[in-house]
Design a protein around this motif. Structure first.
Motif, short mmCIF file in Angstrom:
data_model
loop_
_atom_site.label_atom_id
_atom_site.label_comp_id
_atom_site.label_asym_id
_atom_site.label_seq_id
_atom_site.Cartn_x
_atom_site.Cartn_y
_atom_site.Cartn_z
N SER A 1 3.88 6.54 14.71
CA SER A 1 4.41 6.86 13.38
C SER A 1 4.36 5.64 12.46
O SER A 1 4.02 5.74 11.27
CB SER A 1 5.86 7.36 13.50
N TYR A 2 4.70 4.48 13.02
CA TYR A 2 4.73 3.24 12.24
C TYR A 2 3.33 2.90 11.71
O TYR A 2 3.16 2.54 10.54
CB TYR A 2 5.24 2.10 13.11
N GLY A 3 2.33 3.06 12.57
CA GLY A 3 0.96 2.76 12.15
C GLY A 3 0.45 3.72 11.08
O GLY A 3 -0.25 3.31 10.14
N LYS A 4 0.82 5.00 11.19
CA LYS A 4 0.34 6.00 10.25
C LYS A 4 1.03 5.89 8.88
O LYS A 4 0.45 6.29 7.86
CB LYS A 4 0.57 7.41 10.81
N THR A 5 2.26 5.37 8.88
CA THR A 5 3.04 5.35 7.62
C THR A 5 3.15 3.95 7.01
O THR A 5 3.81 3.79 5.99
CB THR A 5 4.45 5.90 7.88
N ARG A 6 2.52 2.99 7.63
CA ARG A 6 2.67 1.61 7.15
C ARG A 6 2.15 1.45 5.72
O ARG A 6 2.81 0.82 4.87
CB ARG A 6 1.94 0.65 8.09
N ASP A 7 1.00 2.00 5.42
CA ASP A 7 0.42 1.86 4.08
C ASP A 7 1.28 2.58 3.02
O ASP A 7 1.46 2.07 1.90
CB ASP A 7 -1.01 2.41 4.06
N VAL A 8 1.80 3.76 3.41
CA VAL A 8 2.64 4.51 2.47
C VAL A 8 3.91 3.72 2.15
O VAL A 8 4.35 3.63 0.99
CB VAL A 8 3.00 5.89 3.05
N ALA B 1 4.32 0.51 2.36
CA ALA B 1 3.97 -0.68 1.56
C ALA B 1 3.82 -0.31 0.09
O ALA B 1 4.25 -1.05 -0.81
CB ALA B 1 2.67 -1.30 2.10
N ALA B 2 3.22 0.85 -0.18
CA ALA B 2 3.06 1.31 -1.55
C ALA B 2 4.42 1.64 -2.16
O ALA B 2 4.68 1.38 -3.35
CB ALA B 2 2.15 2.54 -1.59
N TYR B 3 5.31 2.23 -1.35
CA TYR B 3 6.66 2.55 -1.81
C TYR B 3 7.42 1.26 -2.18
O TYR B 3 8.12 1.20 -3.20
CB TYR B 3 7.39 3.31 -0.71
N LYS B 4 7.23 0.25 -1.38
CA LYS B 4 7.88 -1.04 -1.64
C LYS B 4 7.31 -1.66 -2.91
O LYS B 4 8.04 -2.24 -3.73
CB LYS B 4 7.66 -1.96 -0.44
N ALA B 5 5.97 -1.58 -3.08
CA ALA B 5 5.30 -2.14 -4.26
C ALA B 5 5.73 -1.42 -5.54
O ALA B 5 5.75 -2.01 -6.63
CB ALA B 5 3.79 -2.07 -4.10
N ALA B 6 6.10 -0.13 -5.38
CA ALA B 6 6.54 0.66 -6.55
C ALA B 6 8.00 0.41 -6.88
O ALA B 6 8.57 1.12 -7.73
CB ALA B 6 6.31 2.14 -6.29
N GLN C 1 7.94 12.17 -3.31
CA GLN C 1 6.58 12.62 -3.00
C GLN C 1 6.18 12.30 -1.55
O GLN C 1 5.34 12.99 -0.97
CB GLN C 1 5.58 11.98 -3.97
N HIS C 2 6.79 11.26 -0.99
CA HIS C 2 6.40 10.81 0.36
C HIS C 2 7.63 10.64 1.27
O HIS C 2 7.68 9.75 2.11
CB HIS C 2 5.65 9.48 0.26
N GLU C 3 8.60 11.52 1.09
CA GLU C 3 9.86 11.37 1.83
C GLU C 3 9.67 11.40 3.34
O GLU C 3 10.25 10.58 4.06
CB GLU C 3 10.83 12.48 1.40
N GLN C 4 8.86 12.32 3.87
CA GLN C 4 8.68 12.46 5.32
C GLN C 4 8.08 11.21 5.93
O GLN C 4 8.57 10.70 6.95
CB GLN C 4 7.80 13.66 5.63
N GLU C 5 7.01 10.66 5.29
CA GLU C 5 6.38 9.46 5.82
C GLU C 5 7.32 8.25 5.78
O GLU C 5 7.39 7.47 6.72
CB GLU C 5 5.10 9.13 5.03
N ILE C 6 8.08 8.14 4.68
CA ILE C 6 9.00 7.00 4.54
C ILE C 6 10.11 7.06 5.59
O ILE C 6 10.48 6.05 6.20
CB ILE C 6 9.58 6.97 3.11
N GLN C 7 10.65 8.27 5.83
CA GLN C 7 11.72 8.42 6.82
C GLN C 7 11.20 8.09 8.23
O GLN C 7 11.89 7.44 9.03
CB GLN C 7 12.26 9.86 6.79
#
Length: 475
Positions: A369-376, A378-383, A392-398
């Motif tokens: 899960s960590y590998g699949k959601t790492r980029d998402v 990172a983008a959430y943090k950058a935003a 928009q990306h609640e499931q991946e972030i959780q």
């Protein structure tokens, strides 16, 4: 082509009942003939104490029924001898067939031993069954035509197991194996096909089609429709088969699937037949407190049974102590404690492995899960942790947060690789499987020693109580 013979056994001149029974049974149990006891099976008795158990049942019969025959007329036990021609059957299979014969002949109501001898060219079994039934309230009915009924039952079981039988049997009592041979020595069609299959496979065919060609070269007619069939040819005095045999009816190592596995080297044929090993020795059970048993107080029959049960368990306890060379009570106590400690230690180690296996399984899930959601993430943090982006990306972030939380809980500074975790998981699984084998053995060992110690404690208390009640104690 099995032969059978039924022989009632009376008391020997100059011997006791126990001595006569022991002499008969000891002949059958001969370790040189039974492969050190591996070709012995039994029902409702222990081979080591069978003579004593048979004798005890007769005493109980006399006590319950009040009937007692003159010793010279009383039948102590019956012996059945079942024999097969050379090459017809393996010793293990012969023991299984004889055990089935004894069980169906006695209807399971009489204790018996089956001792298969392999010291002669023809494999044969000796069946010894107690004339007194298990309830000790009746005896075996040796009716007028019992020998004929036994032979018919033996033939029926042989047919059910694909073995040959005597055709047109000659009348007469007490026929031994050699007297039946004559011109009727032929093996069954199934046995001939099995022998041909073994011979063909010994030539190492490269494929199943090559194997079928070898069978045809040997003279067998091969049917290759929906089912593979074989038809035996005439061979000297052996007749030709009229109706083909389906390969899958041969069972065991001779079905189509089994033959393919043998060709591919995935199956190695062993002479040992599955399911014919002698049953495990009876387990040690706790003695019954007859005096304080509610059932015993309300049922004389139960009380008699309980006393017989206690005698058997006392004998088994004694045998166990002798086999383990435990001559002192302190030694028995130490062995019981050691067995319990070993069992508990193995149980703790298995629990530790289970915990680590669960941990690894969870880690693998979180790492994925960590590998699949790492980029998402990172983008959430950058935003700037935008609420809109989160929605928009609640499931991946959780999933990313849960994975990171799990890593922090384990104190991981570096996330392990999936490959390393899989290797550790496989190694732990192998270790757990090995420990489980030791665990089950240790559990039974602990149970046996604790039960033996409890029985000894009970027996010592019984002896002490009897000593006091008898007025033999000293002040």
């Amino acid at each position: 082509m099995a032969t059978s013979r039924l022989m009632p056994r009376h008391i020997d001149a100059g011997r006791s009942i126990l001595g006569t029974i022991a002499k008969s049974i000891d002949y059958g149990k001969n370790p040189d003939k039974t492969r050190d006891g591996k070709l012995i099976s039994y029902h409702e008795c222990d081979p080591r104490t069978a003579a004593m158990e048979f004798t005890l049942a007769k005493r109980q019969y006399a006590s319950i029924t009040g009937r007692e025959q003159p010793k010279e007329k009383d039948i102590l036990l019956y012996q059945i001898r079942q024999a097969f021609p050379k090459g017809e059957i393996t010793p293990e299979e012969a023991n299984r067939v004889a055990h089935e014969l004894a069980l169906r002949w006695t209807k399971g109501k009489h204790a018996f031993l089956v001792c298969t001898h392999e010291d002669k060219e023809h494999i044969h079994s000796h069946i010894y069954y107690n004339s007194t039934n298990l309830d000790c309230n009746g005896k075996f009915n040796n009716f007028l035509w019992s020998a004929i009924a036994l032979r018919r039952l033996s033939d029926l079981i042989c047919v059910e197991n694909g073995l040959s039988i005597i055709r047109n049997p000659k009348p007469g009592k007490g026929k031994h194996y050699g007297a039946w041979l004559g011109d009727d020595r032929s093996p069954s069609f199934q046995q001939r096909i099995k022998n041909a299959i073994d011979a063909a496979l010994e030539q190492k065919p490269a494929s199943f089609d090559d194997f079928l060609r070898l069978m045809e070269d040997a003279g067998y007619t091969v049917g290759s429709g929906k089912r593979i069939t074989f038809l035996c040819p005439a061979d000297g005095e052996l007749p030709a088969q009229k109706k083909p045999t389906r390969c899958d009816t041969l069972k065991g190592d001779y079905t189509v699937a089994a033959i393919r596995e043998r060709i591919e080297g995935k199956r190695v044929v062993s002479p040992k037949v599955r399911g014919t090993e002698p049953p495990a020795p009876p387990k040690l059970n706790l003695l019954i407190d007859v005096q304080n048993s509610i059932k015993a107080k309300g049922s004389p029959g139960y009380e008699r049974w309980a006393k017989v049960f206690n005698l058997k368990q006392a004998a088994q306890t004694l045998i166990m102590l002798q086999e383990n060379n435990l001559t002192e009570y302190t030694q028995l106590s130490q062995r019981a404690e050691q067995a319990a400690a070993r069992f508990n230690d193995l149980g703790g180690r298995i629990k530790g492995i289970d915990a680590r296996l669960s941990e690894i399984a969870g880690l693998q899930k979180h790492i994925g899960s960590y590998g699949k959601t790492r980029d998402v993430y990172a983008a959430y943090k950058a935003a700037g942790f935008s609420k809109k982006f989160f929605s928009q990306h609640e499931q991946e972030i959780q999933l990313h947060r849960e994975a990171k939380k799990a890593f922090d809980a384990l104190g991981l500074k570096k996330i392990p690789s999936i490959k390393a975790l899989k290797q550790e998981y496989a190694a732990l699984s192998v270790e757990k499987k090995k420990l489980y084998g030791e665990y089950h053995t240790a559990r039974q060992e602990m149970k046996d020693f604790i039960t033996a110690k409890s029985n000894v404690d009970r027996l010592l208390r019984y002896n002490e109580q009897e000593h006091i009640e008898g007025g033999g104690h000293e002040k």
